[in-house]
Design a protein around this motif. Structure first.
Motif, mmCIF file in Angstrom:
data_model
loop_
_atom_site.group_PDB
_atom_site.id
_atom_site.type_symbol
_atom_site.label_atom_id
_atom_site.label_comp_id
_atom_site.label_asym_id
_atom_site.label_seq_id
_atom_site.Cartn_x
_atom_site.Cartn_y
_atom_site.Cartn_z
ATOM 1 N N UNK A 52 -16.915 17.523 29.716
ATOM 2 C CA UNK A 52 -18.157 16.941 30.247
ATOM 3 C C UNK A 52 -19.054 16.461 29.106
ATOM 4 N N UNK A 53 -19.124 17.244 28.038
ATOM 5 C CA UNK A 53 -19.950 16.878 26.876
ATOM 6 C C UNK A 53 -19.527 15.523 26.309
ATOM 7 N N UNK A 54 -18.220 15.313 26.193
ATOM 8 C CA UNK A 54 -17.742 14.085 25.536
ATOM 9 C C UNK A 54 -17.548 12.920 26.509
ATOM 10 N N UNK A 55 -17.897 13.132 27.791
ATOM 11 C CA UNK A 55 -17.867 12.028 28.745
ATOM 12 C C UNK A 55 -16.527 11.780 29.393
ATOM 13 N N UNK A 56 -15.596 12.713 29.239
ATOM 14 C CA UNK A 56 -14.273 12.561 29.863
ATOM 15 C C UNK A 56 -14.308 13.006 31.317
ATOM 16 N N UNK A 57 -15.176 13.965 31.623
ATOM 17 C CA UNK A 57 -15.253 14.560 32.954
ATOM 18 C C UNK A 57 -16.626 14.279 33.561
ATOM 19 N N UNK A 67 -28.028 14.037 20.697
ATOM 20 C CA UNK A 67 -28.987 13.306 19.867
ATOM 21 C C UNK A 67 -30.140 12.749 20.672
ATOM 22 N N UNK A 68 -30.510 13.447 21.749
ATOM 23 C CA UNK A 68 -31.610 13.014 22.606
ATOM 24 C C UNK A 68 -31.221 12.031 23.690
ATOM 25 N N UNK A 69 -29.948 11.611 23.717
ATOM 26 C CA UNK A 69 -29.467 10.655 24.716
ATOM 27 C C UNK A 69 -28.723 11.384 25.826
ATOM 28 N N UNK A 70 -28.928 10.951 27.059
ATOM 29 C CA UNK A 70 -28.265 11.551 28.215
ATOM 30 C C UNK A 70 -26.819 11.084 28.309
ATOM 31 N N UNK A 71 -25.893 12.055 28.424
ATOM 32 C CA UNK A 71 -24.476 11.721 28.575
ATOM 33 C C UNK A 71 -24.244 10.918 29.855
ATOM 34 N N UNK A 72 -25.013 11.239 30.901
ATOM 35 C CA UNK A 72 -24.854 10.532 32.181
ATOM 36 C C UNK A 72 -25.459 9.121 32.140
ATOM 37 N N UNK A 73 -26.656 9.000 31.574
ATOM 38 C CA UNK A 73 -27.403 7.741 31.648
ATOM 39 C C UNK A 73 -27.182 6.815 30.456
ATOM 40 N N UNK A 74 -26.824 7.377 29.308
ATOM 41 C CA UNK A 74 -26.636 6.578 28.091
ATOM 42 C C UNK A 74 -25.305 6.930 27.418
ATOM 43 N N UNK A 76 -22.796 5.246 26.171
ATOM 44 C CA UNK A 76 -22.388 4.541 24.951
ATOM 45 C C UNK A 76 -23.163 5.035 23.736
ATOM 46 N N UNK A 77 -24.464 5.301 23.912
ATOM 47 C CA UNK A 77 -25.258 5.822 22.796
ATOM 48 C C UNK A 77 -24.719 7.173 22.347
ATOM 49 N N UNK A 78 -24.296 7.986 23.304
ATOM 50 C CA UNK A 78 -23.737 9.302 22.968
ATOM 51 C C UNK A 78 -22.408 9.168 22.233
ATOM 52 N N UNK A 79 -21.549 8.285 22.730
ATOM 53 C CA UNK A 79 -20.204 8.158 22.143
ATOM 54 C C UNK A 79 -20.246 7.569 20.734
ATOM 55 N N UNK A 80 -21.265 6.768 20.446
ATOM 56 C CA UNK A 80 -21.386 6.183 19.106
ATOM 57 C C UNK A 80 -21.555 7.246 18.033
ATOM 58 N N UNK A 81 -22.162 8.391 18.392
ATOM 59 C CA UNK A 81 -22.471 9.410 17.379
ATOM 60 C C UNK A 81 -21.640 10.686 17.562
ATOM 61 N N UNK A 82 -20.647 10.624 18.455
ATOM 62 C CA UNK A 82 -19.831 11.799 18.754
ATOM 63 C C UNK A 82 -18.378 11.540 18.396
ATOM 64 N N UNK A 83 -17.679 12.564 17.971
ATOM 65 C CA UNK A 83 -16.220 12.498 17.829
ATOM 66 C C UNK A 83 -15.622 13.686 18.567
ATOM 67 N N UNK A 84 -14.494 13.456 19.204
ATOM 68 C CA UNK A 84 -13.844 14.472 20.035
ATOM 69 C C UNK A 84 -12.384 14.586 19.643
ATOM 70 N N UNK A 85 -11.950 15.813 19.383
ATOM 71 C CA UNK A 85 -10.540 16.066 19.119
ATOM 72 C C UNK A 85 -10.031 17.016 20.204
#
Length: 247
Positions: A52-57, A67-74, A76-85
């Motif tokens: 859920x954190x990384x936007x897969x679920x 980083x202050x951006x909502x995973x649900x509402x923003x 792309x802004x979240x994914x720009x600053x996140x990496x998921x393994x």
């Protein structure tokens, strides 16, 4: 939201068929420079929360901010600053290692000099540079994991999320990854990773969250949890107290 927070999960819940909650009112915060271990038994809700954190679920209950951006509402802004393994990297098998890394670098709009320097740096650290011209389909599980790690690091994320990152890595690669995680945190990156290898978490993390049956039963500093015990002892004690409390 705390100005130093990089990841903030607020009252996140996720139910699957039959109404069983895989995540039940999960709230926790990971600040810049934290290495936070997310521990619990298999099926406790670690992967459900991480995905859920990384936007897969998708989720409807609660809020998650990166980083202050909502995973649900923003997203792309979240994914720009996140990496998921993920725990089992699913790479494009018909590409070579270097083609895959360049594809990821294109996604994050890295310049030629940046990508070349970072791919060389991490390829050398994980001793896979000479294999990057080979097809990913020819790689061992450990080699695929190394490529997945490099692909997560090349855009210098502000939040690094890992699901059981040390499973399948050889001892030297595990040591290298731990060193990189420390270096990233020194630069202000936040690291959030699940594990059931408690001695790794104890040596690596300054923060820890324990999840059981989808609920957080402890979240805080390693010192607050262990109080002079080993993490294994503290985890078993917290687990036992939770059993007594719920019975």
């Amino acid at each position: 939201m705390n100005g130093n927070s990089m990841l903030e999960i607020r009252h996140y819940s996720k139910s699957y068929g039959g109404g069983k909650k895989a995540a039940d009112d999960v709230s926790l915060t990971v600040e810049c420079g934290d290495i936070c271990g997310f521990i619990g038994h298999n099926g406790a809700g670690k992967s459900t929360t991480i995905r859920a954190v990384v936007g897969v679920l998708d989720f409807t209950e609660g809020e998650i901010f990166i980083g202050g951006h909502s995973v649900k509402d923003e997203p792309m802004e979240c994914k720009k600053i996140t990496a998921y393994i993920p725990d089992n990297p699913d790479l494009y098998e018909n590409l070579t290692g270097i083609q895959y890394l360049n594809f990821i670098a294109d996604v994050f709009e890295l310049g030629a000099a940046e990508r070349e320097e970072r791919i060389r740096k991490y390829g050398d650290l994980f001793e896979i540079t000479r294999d990057l011209g080979d097809l990913i389909s020819s790689y061992s599980h450990g080699m695929k994991q190394k490529v997945a790690i490099i692909s997560a690091l090349i855009h210098e994320p502000k939040l690094l999320v890992l699901d059981e990152p040390f499973v399948g890595l050889d001892p030297k690669a595990s040591f290298t990854l731990k060193e990189i995680m420390h270096e990233m945190c020194d630069r202000g990156t936040a690291v959030f990773f699940s594990t059931h290898v408690l001695d790794v978490a104890e040596k690596l993390c300054n923060k820890v969250a324990i999840i059981k049956h989808g609920r957080i039963i402890f979240s805080g500093t390693m010192e607050e949890l262990t109080e002079g015990q080993s993490l294994e002892e503290a985890f078993l004690e917290a687990d036992h107290e939770e059993i007594q409390h719920s019975s």
